[in-house]
Every structure is written in structure tokens, then in C-alpha cells.
Design a protein around this motif. Structure first.
Motif, PDB file in Angstrom:
ATOM      1  N   TYR A   1       0.837  -1.196   0.000  1.00  0.00           N
ATOM      2  CA  TYR A   1       0.000   0.000   0.000  1.00  0.00           C
ATOM      3  C   TYR A   1       0.871   1.245   0.000  1.00  0.00           C
ATOM      4  CZ  TYR A   1      -3.461   3.413   1.549  1.00  0.00           C
ATOM      5  OH  TYR A   1      -4.271   4.515   1.651  1.00  0.00           O
TER       6      TYR A   1
ATOM      7  N   VAL B   1       2.153   2.038  -3.449  1.00  0.00           N
ATOM      8  CA  VAL B   1       1.118   2.657  -4.284  1.00  0.00           C
ATOM      9  C   VAL B   1       0.995   4.140  -3.935  1.00  0.00           C
ATOM     10  CG1 VAL B   1      -1.332   2.677  -4.834  1.00  0.00           C
ATOM     11  CG2 VAL B   1      -0.136   0.504  -4.520  1.00  0.00           C
ATOM     12  N   GLN B   2       0.924   4.404  -2.617  1.00  0.00           N
ATOM     13  CA  GLN B   2       0.739   5.781  -2.172  1.00  0.00           C
ATOM     14  C   GLN B   2       1.925   6.646  -2.577  1.00  0.00           C
ATOM     15  OE1 GLN B   2      -2.108   6.939  -1.026  1.00  0.00           O
ATOM     16  NE2 GLN B   2      -2.837   4.824  -1.280  1.00  0.00           N
TER      17      GLN B   2
ATOM     18  N   ARG C   1       1.872   7.458  -6.141  1.00  0.00           N
ATOM     19  CA  ARG C   1       0.806   8.406  -6.463  1.00  0.00           C
ATOM     20  C   ARG C   1       1.253   9.830  -6.095  1.00  0.00           C
ATOM     21  NH1 ARG C   1      -5.185   6.929  -5.498  1.00  0.00           N
ATOM     22  NH2 ARG C   1      -4.616   6.613  -3.348  1.00  0.00           N
TER      23      ARG C   1
ATOM     24  N   GLN D   1      -1.661   5.903 -10.834  1.00  0.00           N
ATOM     25  CA  GLN D   1      -2.313   4.981  -9.882  1.00  0.00           C
ATOM     26  C   GLN D   1      -1.925   3.573 -10.301  1.00  0.00           C
ATOM     27  OE1 GLN D   1      -4.579   5.288  -7.126  1.00  0.00           O
ATOM     28  NE2 GLN D   1      -4.320   3.054  -7.059  1.00  0.00           N
TER      29      GLN D   1
ATOM     30  N   THR E   1      -3.280  -2.624  -8.404  1.00  0.00           N
ATOM     31  CA  THR E   1      -2.847  -3.678  -7.474  1.00  0.00           C
ATOM     32  C   THR E   1      -2.664  -5.002  -8.206  1.00  0.00           C
ATOM     33  OG1 THR E   1      -5.161  -3.819  -6.914  1.00  0.00           O
ATOM     34  CG2 THR E   1      -3.702  -2.774  -5.308  1.00  0.00           C
TER      35      THR E   1
ATOM     36  N   THR F   1      -4.171  -6.482   4.599  1.00  0.00           N
ATOM     37  CA  THR F   1      -3.466  -5.339   5.182  1.00  0.00           C
ATOM     38  C   THR F   1      -3.583  -4.115   4.286  1.00  0.00           C
ATOM     39  OG1 THR F   1      -1.862  -6.961   5.898  1.00  0.00           O
ATOM     40  CG2 THR F   1      -1.282  -4.663   6.224  1.00  0.00           C
ATOM     41  N   HIS F   2      -3.365  -4.378   2.978  1.00  0.00           N
ATOM     42  CA  HIS F   2      -3.465  -3.293   2.000  1.00  0.00           C
ATOM     43  C   HIS F   2      -4.801  -2.584   2.135  1.00  0.00           C
ATOM     44  CE1 HIS F   2      -2.338  -1.671  -2.100  1.00  0.00           C
ATOM     45  NE2 HIS F   2      -3.613  -1.272  -1.965  1.00  0.00           N
TER      46      HIS F   2
ATOM     47  N   LEU G   1      -5.159  -0.649   5.463  1.00  0.00           N
ATOM     48  CA  LEU G   1      -4.410   0.613   5.483  1.00  0.00           C
ATOM     49  C   LEU G   1      -5.138   1.678   4.656  1.00  0.00           C
ATOM     50  CD1 LEU G   1      -0.791  -0.783   5.113  1.00  0.00           C
ATOM     51  CD2 LEU G   1      -1.720   0.461   7.082  1.00  0.00           C
ATOM     52  N   ASP G   2      -5.646   1.244   3.511  1.00  0.00           N
ATOM     53  CA  ASP G   2      -6.373   2.154   2.632  1.00  0.00           C
ATOM     54  C   ASP G   2      -7.588   2.723   3.347  1.00  0.00           C
ATOM     55  OD1 ASP G   2      -6.951   3.569   0.437  1.00  0.00           O
ATOM     56  OD2 ASP G   2      -7.550   1.882  -0.838  1.00  0.00           O
TER      57      ASP G   2
ATOM     58  N   ASP H   1      -6.641   5.190   5.969  1.00  0.00           N
ATOM     59  CA  ASP H   1      -6.260   6.470   5.370  1.00  0.00           C
ATOM     60  C   ASP H   1      -7.487   7.290   4.991  1.00  0.00           C
ATOM     61  OD1 ASP H   1      -3.630   6.296   5.654  1.00  0.00           O
ATOM     62  OD2 ASP H   1      -3.132   6.194   3.495  1.00  0.00           O
TER      63      ASP H   1
ATOM     64  N   GLU I   1     -11.283   0.368  -5.607  1.00  0.00           N
ATOM     65  CA  GLU I   1      -9.977   0.717  -6.132  1.00  0.00           C
ATOM     66  C   GLU I   1      -9.067  -0.512  -6.212  1.00  0.00           C
ATOM     67  OE1 GLU I   1      -8.233   4.652  -5.081  1.00  0.00           O
ATOM     68  OE2 GLU I   1      -6.551   3.363  -4.539  1.00  0.00           O
ATOM     69  N   PHE I   2      -9.219  -1.388  -5.228  1.00  0.00           N
ATOM     70  CA  PHE I   2      -8.336  -2.556  -5.211  1.00  0.00           C
ATOM     71  C   PHE I   2      -8.604  -3.476  -6.395  1.00  0.00           C
ATOM     72  CE2 PHE I   2      -6.592  -6.583  -4.039  1.00  0.00           C
ATOM     73  CZ  PHE I   2      -5.400  -6.211  -3.431  1.00  0.00           C
TER      74      PHE I   2
ATOM     75  N   ILE J   1      -6.463 -11.079  -8.609  1.00  0.00           N
ATOM     76  CA  ILE J   1      -5.101 -10.654  -8.293  1.00  0.00           C
ATOM     77  C   ILE J   1      -4.335 -11.816  -7.650  1.00  0.00           C
ATOM     78  CG2 ILE J   1      -3.749  -9.128  -6.813  1.00  0.00           C
ATOM     79  CD1 ILE J   1      -5.946  -7.035  -7.310  1.00  0.00           C
TER      80      ILE J   1
END
Lengths: 118, 900
Positions: free
Chosen positions: A34, A37-38, A41, A49, A52, B18-19, B22-23, B26, B44-45, B51
């Protein structure tokens, strides 16, 4: 809703450049998926972007090639996360990729910016 | 591997979680509500499962994962129809077990590499002449001539290997029974094997006999060194005692080295080697004066066996000119060569093994056909399932993979089970394998056997799954899904295919069964050959005689007579006798030739008579019940001081007089002398009996009486010290009498307690040889083939009846009688049987030729055997189809039509 147009505004990554971007990001220090990615960005001014769906296969591929190493650590948010760290061979690879990239950019821009002569 | 894979999957799961977390954190920090944040983060994921899949691929374990999936799926599918799976596995296991057992025998007997350097270049050299190749060897003078003149051989070694007879090597714990071979100095060099410790014998001169310095030395085999001397590394130079004689140990040969090669007549004894020194008589040219040696040559590179034989044949007539007697010249004026490896297995054994190997391969093929037929039926029944799977997106290749995986699983399980069966078969036939092929170990999982097993597994898997898979992958989804009931599953072409499978099975089974029938008739014929003596209630001890302990004494009075007297008075013993070898025993053979008197045609013919020699006690007739044709047998009155006498048999009379019109004419003839001035008279003529093998008719024989033989007689040394059997007639059971006999032998001399015991019935059975073993193995193979074949017929007809239920129901509704319906099914069975038997008879006619020389009293194309076997198969086949036929007749038309 962003819809289709949202995607269009973003930069499409050239083949092979994602690996380079990930390695470059990791040079600043270990990061989790994550975080990468951030970081990309922010650094791209919100233009990039990373999907994933490309990121995780890429990370695992880099790890198999021995360019990054991963370990489980507690994140700042007190969350167990997998942190990736660039290895010495990874750094070497990045330097190589960068010089090749610069070469290519020079060649490309030489062609693209030249004005057609009659 | 798999748990690591699972762990990584879990880790990836957690990483993705986890990803997301965290997103979400945020976004919530930026002021979004929890629901909103979660929805946005998930959007968004993207597709988490996708995946994960893509990431898995990057691990390169995707293939493995798919393999694991296939495996799991196949296991589940097979477990669900466990009855089917077990049937297929058992069917295949029978085939694999038989083939694997036979292959490991063939591997052990025919394919084992000899532990010598370039074993293909080792050639046995035999002289040959009027009587064909001579088996007893050649004198030194001839061998030395070959060495000097031949260019085809780089070396020629010679040896004397009377190793069937035990020598007694004294060690820490009593005497060890060893076989001892006397060898020339260059033998080990020729074989390319050198002592692991110490040195070999040194040669006296170019002739390669051993130097006199090495006369009292000995080379030990590794086995003897370990067994008797605890692998003492300082053994070289020490003195050991063998047969009472002192030898110094010169060296120890490497582990596993035996020569003559194990499997020849070593009786499983470990070996030692003595030096071959020439004596004065080695250079004599008079009849039978020089000792005979086995000659072994090493071909020079570039020479073939034929070229070497041609070369020696040129010299040989010149070499034999030096013989004193013309009959010796005639018997040895040519040469016959044979590869050493080939000489270890006689042609009959080779033929029998290949025939059995072929039979087991047939059985395997039948088993595979049967399993294919079953798999086919199942593939058709699962057509809809497979169609659904491919409608859901499984690629054709994935479906093929699944089916192949099932085939491999089934075949693999069958191979494991088959391995067990093979070990069982070998265990069951251990005695036969030991006496016939000298194979002492049971199933050994060496590389060739494992390779064969793997090949069988893969071939089996492909055979049983490829065809149904091919058919399944070609079925169009559309038709399979649209077809209402699974009963309409089989099209005409496919029915024809399955019928063809069953017909082939019938044909192959018939071939196997005809072979089995022929061998059974052979055994029957052999068992009904009049042997000329009684075999029941006779126990035989094959004694290992420590003759060195009786040096200077008369073994007849010191050992044999007291032993027989003692045994005779054991409780339950009716009579006991000594004899050099029991009939059909084949442990000792001595050929006797007459010296010619005069030069008349008659005298020359008589000189050519070769008679079997046997020394016996007077009690022999009571034990074996031989019939006297004329005169009398030996009796208690024949002693060392009385008139020397011999007994001959009818075949001898026939050979001696040219016919046997009046056997009594030979009585009173003087043929041999038992010693100086002890001319022996013929006092009796025995009726014919089988001596060497049941299938071989009576040979001329001459017998002498043991109590008459004194140490001065030329027979004493060759007969009494070499081989002696004790035969005991007793009504008691073998298990009761054997320990008593062993004890009596031990009391007579401790070394005799190692004698081997058998019964006369067993000796006779063993002498049937290859036939007996082959017949029993074929009984098993043939029986299995019959069962598989009947199961195949039953399976196919049951399936057809189930498939035609509606049609049959309709017929019954329209008025068909039970019998009409039954005959419908039976007709189908009849067709398959007639076709299968027709083809099978043709195949059997060609196939049974391979049995040729194994047969006795019956011809390979015997019509009665083939006819009887065909009838059995026909009857069995009709019986197997009776159940489906009756099921068809009992179809309830109302029920069958309602299902429409």
C-alpha cells in the motif's frame, strides 16, 4: 464515481517500467504494498495509480529474482504488514535499468522532437 | 511442497487484507465514513481473487497447483465410485504382478551382467567329434597347442571345477563347507579381476600352469574370508587347513566375485581357488591318462566367435594326431565354441522363460483391455458431467488432463498392488526357481525391474485412459447435454469398439489357456512314465563326505557299513541303502567306458559303449523295488573276499549285443575288474529305469556292490569319496524320520550333519524340471486370464442390457417371450465367443510353437487340447452371459417404458 474517464487521465505504464518504479521507491527505504502505491501516487502528482493487479505479481516476481526481500513487521498504524526491502543485486539491477532507460529516452526524444526536414 | 504453497497463499491473503485495511484507515483519516471508505477501497483494489490468481502464476507453482487440483479431483472421483476403482486396480494388478514377477526372473537369469571385464569376449572351448561336443573338457597338451597357434584368442585359461563336492575348510567355528576350483595362473587376469588383498598365482611358464612355489597356497573368496576369518586384514600369508591339508593364504578376491559363476553348480557354497600345477600324466597321450580341464578363452578384439572357431578347426586335426588311440582322435577332431554367458543358461530354460514372459505379457494385455473396457463405460456414463465441466469453461486439454490423471492414479495403485502380487508369486515358486534357475533371492527391486514396473504403469495408464479420453474430448457439449437419459450413451461405433475389445480378450485368453493345457498334458504324461522303480516313502540324504578324514582307512568298513547298519535299525525304517546317486538325482554322474579287446567290429562297437556307473548297497533293490530281468541282484554274500560281481541293465545288454533278445547271454561275462586280479562277472540284468530325466529313456548302466569295493579299486576313489546318497524306505512321515537320520549321520561323522534331505517324490518332481514350473505358472496366468475374460463378457453384456432396457421392455410389451429376450443376449454373447475363439485358435496355433521342446507326449498343435480349451471358454462365456440374459428377460415392460 470516476468512471471510465478517471482511468483515461492516468498514465499507462510502459512494459517493464513498473519494476523500475518499485525498485526506485524502495531505495528510499522498506515499504509495504500500500505504501508503494501511495508513494508513487504522491510523487507522480496523483497522475500514476498503480493497479494492485500489477503490483503484487510484480513484487512477488522481484522477490523470486532476488532483487527485493520481504519480512513481516508492524506498521506505523500498528498493523502487521509485509515490508519489502531492496537488495544489493536489486540496486545493481536498478542502476542498469536506469541507464538503459535514459538511453532510450534520449533516443526517443531525439526522434520525436526532431522537426521534419523536406 | 504443498504446505509451503498453502502458507504462501495465506500470506498473500493477509498482505491483501493489510493493504485494504491501510487504505480504509487512510480514507477514514481523510474524513470518509467507514462504509464509504470500505466501498471505495474495495473498488480501487479491484478483483482480489483475480489478483491472487495472477500472483500465484508469478510463483511458477501454478502448474503444480493445477496438478494438485487434478490429483485431488481424480482422487475424489475415484473414491466416489470405489467399486469401479477397485475393480480396475485389481484387474490391472493381476497383469502387472505376473509380468513383473516373470521379468524379475528373466532379469535374474538372462539379463544379469557377469561381473567380469567384457564378459562378451569370454569363450568356452570344447573339443568335439563323433559324439558331438565333449562336456568333460580337454587335456593340457591340446589347450597349450591352441594357445601357441591361435591368433583369435589373446589368452586361454584352464581350470578344474569339481565344485559340486564340498571341501572342508577349518575355521574358528568348525569346518566350513566350501567349493574349490583348481585354476591356471592366468584365469583371473583373463577375467579382468584381481585379488583385493594379496596376489594371484604366478605362472610357471608361458603355458600358464602355476609355479611350484605356489603349490600349497590358496585364494579365498570374499565370502569365505568373512565367514571363516572375520575379514582379518592380515590373513595373507597365514596358514589354513582344508581337507586336512595345509595351505598358506595368497590373497582374497574382491567382494561378489565367483568363478565358475554363481548359478552354475556351486550348491550355494562359497568358493576358494587352488593352484593348477601340471603333473607327469598331463603330457601323456594314452587313453584317459591325462586329466581334463575346462578351457576358457578371451577373444582378441576384432575376432568373432565364428572366426575363432574356424581358426581352431583348422589346427585341431593336426593336434589330435598325437593321441595314442584312434577313438580319442575321432572324438576330438573338431572344435565347438560357446560364449561363456550363454553357457550358463541352457537353451530349454531360456525358451521356457521367454514363453512364460510372453504368457505374462499376454495376461497383462488382457487385463489392460478389460480395464479399458471398464474405463470406457465409465467415460460414457460421465459424458454429461464432462460436458457440464467444459460448458463451465474447462478447456479440452484440462478435461484430458483430468482423465489421464485418473488413469495414472489407477495404474499406479495397480502397480503397487502388482508388486506385492509379484513378490507373492515368486515366494510361491521359490523351490522351483531355485532348482530350475538357481535363483536364490526373492523379488529384488533393482533398476531394470523398477524400470519395467514404471514402463508398465505408464503404458497401462495410457492404454486404459487414452482411448476413453479421446472419445470424451471429441464429444460435443451440445449433444451430451441435450441427451435425456444416460441410457442412450453408447453409439453404434462405440459399441462395436467394446465388442472388439472383448473379442480380443477372448482370443488372447484362449492362446494362454491352450499353452497351459499343453503343459498340463505334458506333466500328466511325465507323471505316467513308468520309472522302473518305486518313489513313495523314500527319504534321500545327499551326503557331504569328509573323505579326507578317512585317508588311509577303508571308508566302506569305517564309515558306510556302520552307518547303513545303524540307520536300518532306527525305529520305523524298513530298509536303507547307499548309492552314489539316486535315480534322477543328477548330483553325481560318472560315465564308464569299456576297454576294447581285439579289433573285431564287435569289439570296436563295445568300446564305444558309454555306461552310467553306480555303486550301490545290496539293499538298494528292497528300497527302490527295481525289477530283475535275469539273474540276481547283489546280496549279503557279496563281500570283499567273495567273487567280484557287477549288475547291468537292459539298455546295457541292448547296447552290448546290438539287441536284447536273450539278456541272459550276458550273465557270466567279464566286463571290468574291481582291482588287480579281481575280474568281475555279470550276475544279473536289471529292467530299464529312468536315470537322468523322466523324459529321457533308459541309458546303459553298470552297477557295482559297495561292500566289495576296497581302497585299491579304481572305483573307490572316484565313487566313494565323491558322492554318496543314503536312501531310506520308511512308512513314517518325512518330518519324523528326517531328524533321526540327521542325528545318525552326525554320530557317524560330524561333517555329515550338513547333508541335504529330500524325498524321492520330490526328486522326481524336480526332474520334471522346467515343465513343472512352467505349468504351474501358466495355470495361474491362464486361470487369471479366464476370469478376466469372463468378467469382460459379463460386464459388456450387463451394460448392453441396461442400455437396451427400453427396447427390451417394448419387445416384451409387444409379446416377446422370455426365451426370445434371453436368446437376444445370448446370441450377442455367442457371436463374440465364436469370433474370439476363431481368432484365438489361429493365434494359439502360432503361439504355442514357442513351447516346442518343453512339451512331452503331446504336440504343440494338438487338436484335442485346443478343442477342449475352446469348449471350456465357450461354456464359461455362455455361463457368464446367463445372468445378464436373465436380467433382460425379467425387465418389467411397464417400468421400462415409463422411464421414457
Amino acid at each position: 464515481m470516476m468512471g471510465r474517464n478517471g482511468y483515461r487521465n492516468r498514465v499507462e505504464l510502459l512494459q517493464g517500467t513498473l519494476d523500475m518504479l518499485i525498485l526506485r521507491t524502495l531505495q528510499w527505504g522498506p515499504a509495504h504494498g500500500y505504501g508503494i502505491v501511495q508513494a508513487l501516487r504522491t510523487q507522480s502528482g496523483e497522475a500514476l495509480q498503480v493497479e494492485t493487479g500489477s503490483l503484487y505479481p510484480a513484487l512477488h516476481r522481484l522477490e523470486r529474482q532476488g532483487w527485493v526481500r520481504s519480512e513481516w513487521k508492524q506498521s506505523e498504524a500498528n498493523q502487521r504488514a509485509r515490508y519489502y526491502r531492496i537488495t544489493a543485486t536489486g540496486k545493481k539491477q536498478l542502476a542498469q535499468d536506469l541507464s538503459r532507460w535514459e538511453q532510450m529516452v534520449a533516443v526517443m526524444s531525439g526522434i520525436l522532437k526532431s522537426t521534419p526536414t523536406e | 511442497m504443498n504446505w509451503r504453497f498453502e502458507k504462501r497463499k495465506d500470506e498473500l491473503d493477509e498482505e491483501i487484507r493489510t493493504h485494504m485495511a491501510l487504505d480504509i484507515a487512510d480514507r477514514m483519516g481523510r474524513g470518509e465514513s467507514r462504509e464509504q471508505a470500505e466501498a471505495e477501497a474495495a473498488r480501487e483494489f479491484g478483483n482480489a481473487a483475480l489478483i491472487e490468481d495472477v500472483t500465484h502464476e508469478s510463483w511458477r507453482w501454478r502448474r503444480l497447483e493445477r496438478f494438485a487440483n487434478d490429483l485431488r479431483y481424480a482422487l475424489r472421483a475415484l473414491r466416489r465410485s470405489s467399486g469401479f476403482s477397485l475393480t480396475v486396480i485389481a484387474t490391472l494388478a493381476v497383469g502387472v504382478g505376473a509380468t513383473c514377477a516373470m521379468f524379475s526372473v528373466v532379469d535374474g537369469v538372462l539379463l544379469r551382467p557377469l561381473p567380469f571385464k567384457d564378459p562378451g569376449g569370454l569363450i568356452e572351448i570344447h573339443e568335439s567329434g563323433k559324439k558331438g561336443p565333449l562336456s568333460y573338457g580337454s587335456p593340457y597338451l591340446d589347450i597349450d597347442q591352441w594357445r601357441q597357434r591361435s591368433r583369435a584368442f589373446s589368452q586361454i585359461a584352464f581350470y578344474n571345477s569339481n565344485i559340486a563336492r564340498a571341501s572342508f575348510l577349518e575355521g574358528t567355528a568348525g569346518a566350513l563347507h566350501v567349493g574349490s576350483a583348481t585354476v591356471s595362473a592366468n584365469l583371473f587376469d583373463l577375467l579382468g579381476v584381481h585379488p583385493a588383498l594379496g596376489r594371484g598365482f604366478s605362472a610357471r611358464d608361458a603355458g600358464n600352469s602355476v609355479k611350484a612355489d605356489d603349490e600349497h597356497s590358496l585364494l579365498l573368496s570374499d565370502a569365505v574370508w568373512r565367514a571363516n576369518y572375520g575379514a582379518d586384514p592380515g590373513i595373507v600369508g597365514k596358514t589354513v587347513v582344508m581337507n586336512g591339508e595345509r595351505f598358506s593364504v595368497l590373497g582374497v578376491m574382491p567382494r561378489g566375485f565367483t568363478f565358475p559363476f554363481a548359478g552354475s553348480n556351486t550348491n550355494g557354497m562359497p568358493l576358494v581357488w587352488k593352484p593348477l600345477l601340471l603333473k607327469d600324466e598331463d603330457v601323456l597321450r594314452t587313453h584317459n591318462a591325462a586329466p581334463y580341464y575346462d578351457a576358457l578363452g578371451r577373444l582378441r578384439p576384432g575376432f568373432t566367435l565364428a572366426a575363432a572357431e574356424a581358426e581352431l578347426k583348422v589346427f585341431q586335426p593336426d593336434i589330435v594326431k598325437s593321441y595314442a588311440e584312434s577313438r580319442d582322435r575321432e572324438n576330438a577332431n573338431s572344435i565347438s565354441l560357446r560364449g561363456y554367458a550363454a553357457s550358463l543358461v541352457n537353451g530349454d530354460v531360456r525358451k521356457a522363460l521367454f514363453a512364460l514372459m510372453g504368457a505374462s505379457a499376454l495376461l497383462w494385455l488382457i487385463a489392460c483391455l478389460n480395464a479399458t473396457s471398464l474405463m470406457w463405460a465409465r467415460a460414457l456414463a460421465r459424458r454429461r458431467e464432462l460436458a457440464v465441466r467444459s460448458a463451465l469453461g474447462a478447456s479440452r486439454w484440462q478435461i484430458v488432463e483430468h482423465l489421464l490423471m485418473e488413469g495414472i492414479l489407477l495404474s499406479g495403485c495397480a502397480s503397487l498392488l502388482g508388486l506385492g502380487l509379484a513378490a507373492g508369486i515368486l515366494k510361491l515358486f521359490q523351490h522351483g526357481l531355485e532348482t530350475q534357475y538357481k535363483i536364490h533371492e526373492s523379488l529384488t527391486l533393482n533398476l531394470p525391474v523398477l524400470g519395467a514396473l514404471l514402463a508398465l504403469t505408464v503404458a497401462g495408464a495410457l492404454l486404459i485412459s487414452a482411448w476413453p479420453t479421446f472419445a470424451a474430448s471429441r464429444t460435443s457439449i451440445d449433444t451430451a447435454l441435450r441427451q435425456g437419459s444416460p441410457q442412450q450413451g453408447m453409439g453404434r461405433a462405440q459399441r462395436r469398439m467394446r465388442t472388439a475389445l472383448v473379442v480380443t480378450e477372448i482370443a488372447l485368453s484362449l492362446t494362454l489357456l491352450v499353452g497351459c493345457g499343453l503343459l498340463l498334458r505334458t506333466i500328466y504324461a511325465l507323471k505316467h512314465v513308468p520309472l522302473g522303480f518305486r518313489t513313495e516313502h523314500i527319504v534321500v540324504a545327499n551326503m557331504t563326505i569328509p573323505s579326507y578324514k578317512f585317508a588311509g582307512r577303508d571308508m566302506t568298513t569305517a564309515l558306510y557299513q556302520p552307518l547303513v547298519d545303524r540307520v536300518k535299525h532306527l525305529p520305523g525304517v524298513e530298509s536303507a541303502t547307499l548309492l552314489t546317486d539316486v535315480p534322477l538325482g543328477n548330483t553325481f554322474r560318472m560315465i564308464f567306458t569299456l576297454s576294447p579287446k581285439g579289433n573285431s567290429a564287435d569289439a570296436i562297437r563295445r568300446a564305444a559303449i558309454e555306461a552310467q556307473f553306480r555303486a550301490v548297497s545290496p539293499e538298494m533293490q528292497q528300497v527302490f523295488g527295481f525289477q530283475m530281468l535275469r539273474g540276481r541282484f547283489f546280496n549279503a554274500g557279496d563281500t570283499q573276499t567273495s567273487q567280484a560281481v557287477v549288475v547291468v541293465n537292459r539298455a546295457f545288454v541292448r547296447a552290448y549285443f546290438g539287441d536284447d533278445r536273450d539278456p541272459s547271454k550276458i550273465l557270466g561275462e567279464n566286463l571290468v575288474s574291481l582291482g588287480k586280479d579281481r575280474r568281475a562277472l555279470v550276475v544279473g540284468v536289471l529292467d530299464d529305469e529312468r536315470q537322468v530325466s523322466v523324459a529321457q529313456s533308459s541309458l546303459p548302466e553298470i552297477e557295482v556292490c559297495i561292500p566289495q569295493i576296497t581302497p585299491e579299486s579304481m572305483f573307490y576313489k572316484v565313487a566313494e569319496g565323491m558322492s554318496m546318497d543314503l536312501a531310506v524306505r520308511s512308512e513314517q512321515s518325512v518330518s519324523l524320520i528326517t531328524p533321526e537320520l540327521r542325528e545318525a549321520l552326525r554320530t557317524a561323522s560330524p561333517d555329515l550333519s550338513a547333508s541335504t534331505f529330500s524325498t524321492m517324490d520330490q526328486v522326481v518332481e524336480d526332474s520334471f524340471g522346467s515343465q513343472n514350473l512352467a505349468a504351474h505358472l501358466l495355470e495361474i496366468f491362464g486361470g487369471s486370464a479366464l476370469l478376466l475374460c469372463l468378467a469382460g463378457i459379463y460386464g459388456l453384456l450387463s451394460y448392453l442390457v441396461a442400455q437396451r432396457r427400453q427396447e427390451i421392455g417394448l419387445r416384451i410389451a409387444l409379446g416377446a417371450q422370455q426365451w426370445n429376450v434371453m436368446s437376444l443376449v445370448l446370441r450377442q454373447a455367442g457371436w463374440m465367443l465364436v469370433a474370439g475363439l476363431g481368432i484365438g485358435l489361429g493365434m494359439a496355433y502360432l503361439g504355442t510353437r514357442a513351447l516346442g521342446t518343453l512339451l512331452y507326449g503331446v504336440k504343440a498343435d494338438d487338436p484335442w487340447t485346443a478343442g477342449a480349451v475352446a469348449l471350456v471358454l465357450l461354456a464359461g462365456g455362455l455361463l457368464a452371459s446367463l445372468a445378464p440374459a436373465r436380467r433382460a428377460a425379467r425387465v418389467d415392460p411397464a417400468e421400462a417404458l415409463r422411464a421414457e
